[in-house]
Structures are given as structure tokens and as C-alpha cells.
Scaffold this active site. Structure first.
Site, mmCIF file in Angstrom:
data_model
loop_
_atom_site.group_PDB
_atom_site.id
_atom_site.type_symbol
_atom_site.label_atom_id
_atom_site.label_comp_id
_atom_site.label_asym_id
_atom_site.label_seq_id
_atom_site.Cartn_x
_atom_site.Cartn_y
_atom_site.Cartn_z
ATOM 1 N N ASP A 145 0.788 3.741 4.381
ATOM 2 C CA ASP A 145 -0.323 4.301 3.611
ATOM 3 C C ASP A 145 -1.469 4.739 4.523
ATOM 4 O OD1 ASP A 145 -0.903 1.671 4.323
ATOM 5 O OD2 ASP A 145 -1.659 1.082 2.364
ATOM 6 N N ARG B 287 -4.879 0.578 -7.074
ATOM 7 C CA ARG B 287 -3.657 1.141 -6.476
ATOM 8 C C ARG B 287 -3.084 2.255 -7.347
ATOM 9 N NH1 ARG B 287 -2.007 -2.244 -2.300
ATOM 10 N NH2 ARG B 287 -2.425 -4.458 -2.582
ATOM 11 N N THR C 299 -1.255 -3.337 12.400
ATOM 12 C CA THR C 299 -0.075 -3.540 11.552
ATOM 13 C C THR C 299 1.088 -2.680 12.042
ATOM 14 O OG1 THR C 299 -1.559 -3.848 9.686
ATOM 15 C CG2 THR C 299 0.757 -3.513 9.152
ATOM 16 N N GLY D 226 0.764 -1.244 0.000
ATOM 17 C CA GLY D 226 0.000 0.000 0.000
ATOM 18 C C GLY D 226 0.796 1.296 0.000
ATOM 19 N N ASP E 62 -5.523 2.022 10.308
ATOM 20 C CA ASP E 62 -6.930 1.680 10.470
ATOM 21 C C ASP E 62 -7.103 1.149 11.901
ATOM 22 O OD1 ASP E 62 -9.538 1.233 9.303
ATOM 23 O OD2 ASP E 62 -9.052 -0.878 9.173
ATOM 24 N N SER E 63 -7.058 -0.165 12.088
ATOM 25 C CA SER E 63 -7.146 -0.690 13.458
ATOM 26 C C SER E 63 -5.891 -0.316 14.254
ATOM 27 C CB SER E 63 -7.288 -2.217 13.439
ATOM 28 O OG SER E 63 -6.084 -2.823 13.041
HETATM 29 P P1 IMP Z 1 -4.526 -1.795 10.289
HETATM 30 O O1 IMP Z 1 -3.554 -2.862 10.713
HETATM 31 O O2 IMP Z 1 -5.947 -2.211 10.563
HETATM 32 O O3 IMP Z 1 -4.205 -0.445 10.874
HETATM 33 O O4 IMP Z 1 -4.459 -1.619 8.713
HETATM 34 C C1 IMP Z 1 -3.544 -2.319 7.991
HETATM 35 C C2 IMP Z 1 -3.633 -2.233 6.503
HETATM 36 O O5 IMP Z 1 -4.958 -2.428 6.043
HETATM 37 C C3 IMP Z 1 -3.202 -0.912 5.899
HETATM 38 O O6 IMP Z 1 -1.810 -0.783 5.829
HETATM 39 C C4 IMP Z 1 -3.837 -1.035 4.544
HETATM 40 O O7 IMP Z 1 -3.009 -1.767 3.675
HETATM 41 C C5 IMP Z 1 -5.132 -1.786 4.828
HETATM 42 N N1 IMP Z 1 -6.274 -0.849 4.922
HETATM 43 C C6 IMP Z 1 -6.818 -0.288 6.009
HETATM 44 N N2 IMP Z 1 -7.826 0.534 5.696
HETATM 45 C C7 IMP Z 1 -7.906 0.516 4.339
HETATM 46 C C8 IMP Z 1 -8.732 1.193 3.387
HETATM 47 O O8 IMP Z 1 -9.606 2.015 3.693
HETATM 48 N N3 IMP Z 1 -8.498 0.889 2.080
HETATM 49 C C9 IMP Z 1 -7.538 0.024 1.662
HETATM 50 N N4 IMP Z 1 -6.728 -0.613 2.520
HETATM 51 C C10 IMP Z 1 -6.905 -0.373 3.841
HETATM 52 MG MG MG Z 2 -0.515 -1.156 4.080
#
Ligand code: IMP
Ligand code: MG
Length: 182
Positions: free
Chosen positions: A107, A172, A114, A51, A110-111
Site C-alpha cells: 500500500d 480502509r 517493512t 493495508g 514510509d520509513s
Molecule cells: P514503513 O515500514 O514505515 O515503510 O511503513 C509500514 C506500514 O505503515 C505501511 O505498510 C502502512 O501499513 C503503514 N503506514 C505508513 N504510512 C501510512 C499512512 O500515511 N497512513 C496509513 N498507514 C501508513
Molecule cells: Mg501495510
């Protein structure tokens, strides 16, 4: 879910969430502040694939101080729009980071799972310093306690695509960030 055919792909309407121009301005400003902070120090920009590849490509071209680039890959999202909760490192850095000032270039947060786990792993390798920069932040979605040092744009709880971000590996290549109208 993948698209059935090209018609299925084309029928989606994309609504711009962050324009190309806004991204360009913010990336330029971010590059300038990195140039001030890291002037003369060994800098390593670490991008999380896939991403963040577009953001990194634009950001690194605003950097005028010596810097190296490294890539990591982690899986937390599979197909669709919801997180599995687990984070696995699927590709690691090649270099020993203990001599570097490390900037993680992401990029979106979200949660937060990662980046929280990647930041912990990298911290454990004793870099000279560690900063986290994210293009987008969705604070309403946070499930773990994590904050980036710099977020270029805070967005509401929307699933977005473009500028590196995908939906089932598509979009992308869009030069802006958008949400898909359904
Ligand atoms: P997290 O671990 O939930 O914070 O998010 C991890 C990964 O989920 C990000 O690095 C993105 O690659 C993917 N992601 C989270 N939200 C979105 C979105 O709205 N669109 C596309 N990919 C997302
Ligand atoms: Mg990502």
C-alpha cells in the site's frame, strides 16, 4: 486513539489526496504492464495485509496472465501515526516461492522498514525474480535505503487513509486516498 463515538468520527473532514479515478487509471496501467512482463511465467502476487488488500483486489482483476495470490502480514505501525521501528512477520506465505516470479504488492512505503525486511526475507527464499510495487510512496520519510521497482503515486509527508490504509483501523473502506483535516 480511537473515536469516542459516531459524532466524533463524522466530524472529521477528509481531503482527497489521490482520487478514485486517478487510482483506477494507474491500477489499470500497472496491470497491463504486468501482463506484458509476466506473460507465460509462473506469477505470484504477494500482498502485505492489511493495508494492501484493496490495491491487490483491484490490481489482480487487471491481470490476464495466469497468477496466484499469497498473503503476508507484518506489524510495524501500532495505533496512531508513528512507526515503532521493529518489523515482525505475523502471517507468512503458504507456498514455496522458488518456482515463482514474485511481485510484492504494497500500500505505502514510509520509513521503508517493512518492505526492506520483507523483500530481504523473500529474496532469501530464491524466487525466480522479485519485484516490488507500491501504490503510494513517501520518499521524504525514508529511514532505510529502499526503493520500489514501481510506485504509482509519490505523496508528500502526510498521514493518509483510505483504499486499504487505516487510521486506528478506520477508513480502509474509502474508495480514494485522503488525509484527515484536524
Ligand atoms: P514503513 O515500514 O514505515 O515503510 O511503513 C509500514 C506500514 O505503515 C505501511 O505498510 C502502512 O501499513 C503503514 N503506514 C505508513 N504510512 C501510512 C499512512 O500515511 N497512513 C496509513 N498507514 C501508513
Ligand atoms: Mg501495510
Amino acid at each position: 486513539m480511537k473515536f469516542k463515538d459516531i459524532e466524533d468520527y463524522r466530524k472529521n473532514t477528509l481531503n482527497v489526496v489521490v482520487s478514485e479515478e486517478k487510482i483506477r487509471e494507474a491500477v489499470k496501467k500497472t496491470g497491463q504492464s504486468l501482463n506484458e512482463i509476466y506473460d507465460g511465467t509462473p506469477l505470484l502476487l504477494v500482498s502485505i495485509l492489511k493495508g494492501a488488500f484493496v490495491f491487490l483486489a483491484d490490481l489482480c482483476r487487471e491481470i490476464t496472465v495466469p497468477c496466484e495470490i499469497g498473503f503476508m502480514a507484518a506489524k510495524s505501525y501500532y495505533e496512531g501515526t508513528s512507526s515503532s521501528g521493529d518489523v515482525t512477520i505475523t502471517m507468512d506465505l503458504q507456498q514455496d516461492i522458488s518456482n515463482y516470479h514474485v511481485v510484492i504488492v504494497e500500500d505505502i512505503i514510509d520509513s521503508g522498514r517493512t518492505l526492506k525486511s520483507i523483500a530481504e526475507i523473500l529474496k532469501g527464499r530464491n524466487p525466480a525474480s522479485l519485484r516490488v510495487i507500491t501504490l503510494l510512496d513517501k520518499p521524504e520519510r525514508r529511514e532505510v535505503d529502499f526503493k520500489a521497482d514501481l510506485s504509482l503515486f509519490t505523496i508528500p509527508d502526510l498521514f493518509v487513509v483510505g483504499y486499504g490504509l487505516d487510521y486506528a483501523e478506520y477508513y480502509r473502506n474509502l474508495p480514494y486516498v485522503a488525509c484527515i483535516e484536524s
